[in-house]
Enzyme design. Structure first.
Site, PDB file in Angstrom:
ATOM      1  N   CYS A  30       7.026  44.283   2.389  1.00 28.29           N
ATOM      2  CA  CYS A  30       6.816  45.348   1.693  1.00 28.29           C
ATOM      3  C   CYS A  30       7.063  46.516   2.556  1.00 28.29           C
ATOM      4  O   CYS A  30       6.021  46.889   3.428  1.00 28.29           O
ATOM      5  CB  CYS A  30       5.405  45.628   0.904  1.00 28.29           C
ATOM      6  SG  CYS A  30       5.271  47.237  -0.176  1.00 28.29           S
ATOM      7  N   ASN A  61       6.679  48.312 -10.348  1.00 27.21           N
ATOM      8  CA  ASN A  61       7.211  47.478  -9.647  1.00 27.21           C
ATOM      9  C   ASN A  61       8.028  46.616  -9.984  1.00 27.21           C
ATOM     10  O   ASN A  61       9.248  46.303  -9.749  1.00 27.21           O
ATOM     11  CB  ASN A  61       6.199  46.953  -8.494  1.00 27.21           C
ATOM     12  CG  ASN A  61       7.047  46.576  -7.271  1.00 27.21           C
ATOM     13  OD1 ASN A  61       7.656  47.250  -6.690  1.00 27.21           O
ATOM     14  ND2 ASN A  61       6.486  45.393  -6.714  1.00 27.21           N
ATOM     15  N   CYS A 114      14.162  49.190   0.185  1.00 29.63           N
ATOM     16  CA  CYS A 114      12.939  48.608  -0.425  1.00 29.63           C
ATOM     17  C   CYS A 114      13.275  47.105  -0.955  1.00 29.63           C
ATOM     18  O   CYS A 114      14.294  46.788  -1.363  1.00 29.63           O
ATOM     19  CB  CYS A 114      12.937  49.117  -2.203  1.00 29.63           C
ATOM     20  SG  CYS A 114      11.629  48.452  -3.269  1.00 29.63           S
ATOM     21  N   GLN A 120      12.162  45.163  -3.036  1.00 23.53           N
ATOM     22  CA  GLN A 120      11.869  44.721  -4.423  1.00 23.53           C
ATOM     23  C   GLN A 120      13.231  45.319  -5.341  1.00 23.53           C
ATOM     24  O   GLN A 120      13.356  44.760  -6.062  1.00 23.53           O
ATOM     25  CB  GLN A 120      10.680  45.326  -5.089  1.00 23.53           C
ATOM     26  CG  GLN A 120      10.536  45.275  -6.702  1.00 23.53           C
ATOM     27  CD  GLN A 120      10.231  43.867  -7.060  1.00 23.53           C
ATOM     28  OE1 GLN A 120      10.555  42.965  -6.357  1.00 23.53           O
ATOM     29  NE2 GLN A 120       9.461  43.641  -8.199  1.00 23.53           N
TER      30      GLN A 120
END
Length: 251
Positions: free
Chosen positions: A80, A167, A198, A200
């Site tokens: 993260c 998210n 990022c 994600q």
């Protein structure tokens, strides 16, 4: 028998990308190199990318490191980027050292790579002092990434903040849109492009197309993390189809 390495990942509970992109990169490497990899995760609760949830989530990272040490992983990636960067300048160093101590205390020492530190290291490896980047974050968190990189000696000439708070919505963003977004940034003087700052926001399928369009190195948080995971294992840091950083020129 080729050696097998256990890759541990500490991921937000809603992250569905790092457990696809990092394995995809290393599976591609397995097609051209002898080493084999297995993948093991521990999760921290987070559903919305807000400062409050990021702080609470980071507090669970010690537990995750201990759990992965139970599996006797060979390396851990803390997946993260913004949670680390939002804690303050240079925090990736403190996080990596602290989480490594948790593995030592659990009798299974393993090096720890944070995606935040990996992005910094990847850009330094490329010699990139000026970059443009794309983030899915709300504007204040995107600014946090810009300022964090500035404190590490990397100037962000321009950036996009897509302002996606949920998210899972970040994971659903179409990577095919990213080259055009990057192309719209003021990238002429940039040494490199961060297509996804990022872990994600998926981007792997678009990286080589973005390099072709922009004519300069293109990286992502996942690519940089994979590069540093391989280095931490003492292995040549390359994987096919992932742009210049993992081309084999920067092992």
């Amino acid at each position: 028998m080729p050696p097998t390495y256990r890759i541990g990942q500490i991921v937000p509970s809603s992250n569905v990308t790092m457990e696809t992109e990092v394995p995809a990169l290393l599976r591609a490497r397995e097609a051209v190199a002898p080493e084999r990899f297995t993948f093991h995760s521990s999760r921290m609760r987070m559903t919305r990318v807000t400062p409050e949830q990021l702080r609470a989530m980071d507090g669970e990272s010690d537990r995750c490191a201990a759990e992965l040490a139970d599996a006797r992983v060979d390396v851990i990636g803390y997946a993260c980027l913004v949670a680390v960067m939002a804690t303050g300048p240079g925090y990736h160093r403190e996080a990596e050292q602290r989480l490594h101590r948790r593995t030592v205390e659990n009798g299974a020492p393993a090096p720890v790579v944070t995606s935040a530190g990996a992005l910094v290291a990847g850009l330094r490896t490329l010699g990139a002092r000026k970059v443009v980047l794309v983030t899915p974050y709300l504007r204040p968190l995107a600014r946090t990434v810009v300022d964090y990189l500035a404190a590490e000696g990397v100037e962000v000439l321009d950036h996009a903040a897509l302002e996606i708070a949920d998210n899972l919505d970040v994971a659903a963003h179409d990577p095919a849109r990213l080259p055009a977004i990057a192309r719209g940034l003021a990238h002429a003087e940039a040494d490199a492009v961060v297509l996804s700052a990022c872990v994600q926001m998926p981007s792997l399928s678009a990286v080589e197309e973005a390099e072709r369009q922009l004519g300069k190195p293109v990286v992502s948080a996942a690519i940089c993390t994979t590069h540093q995971l391989l280095r931490a294992l003492g292995l040549p840091a390359f994987a096919p189809g992932a742009g210049q950083l993992l081309s084999g020129a920067y092992c």
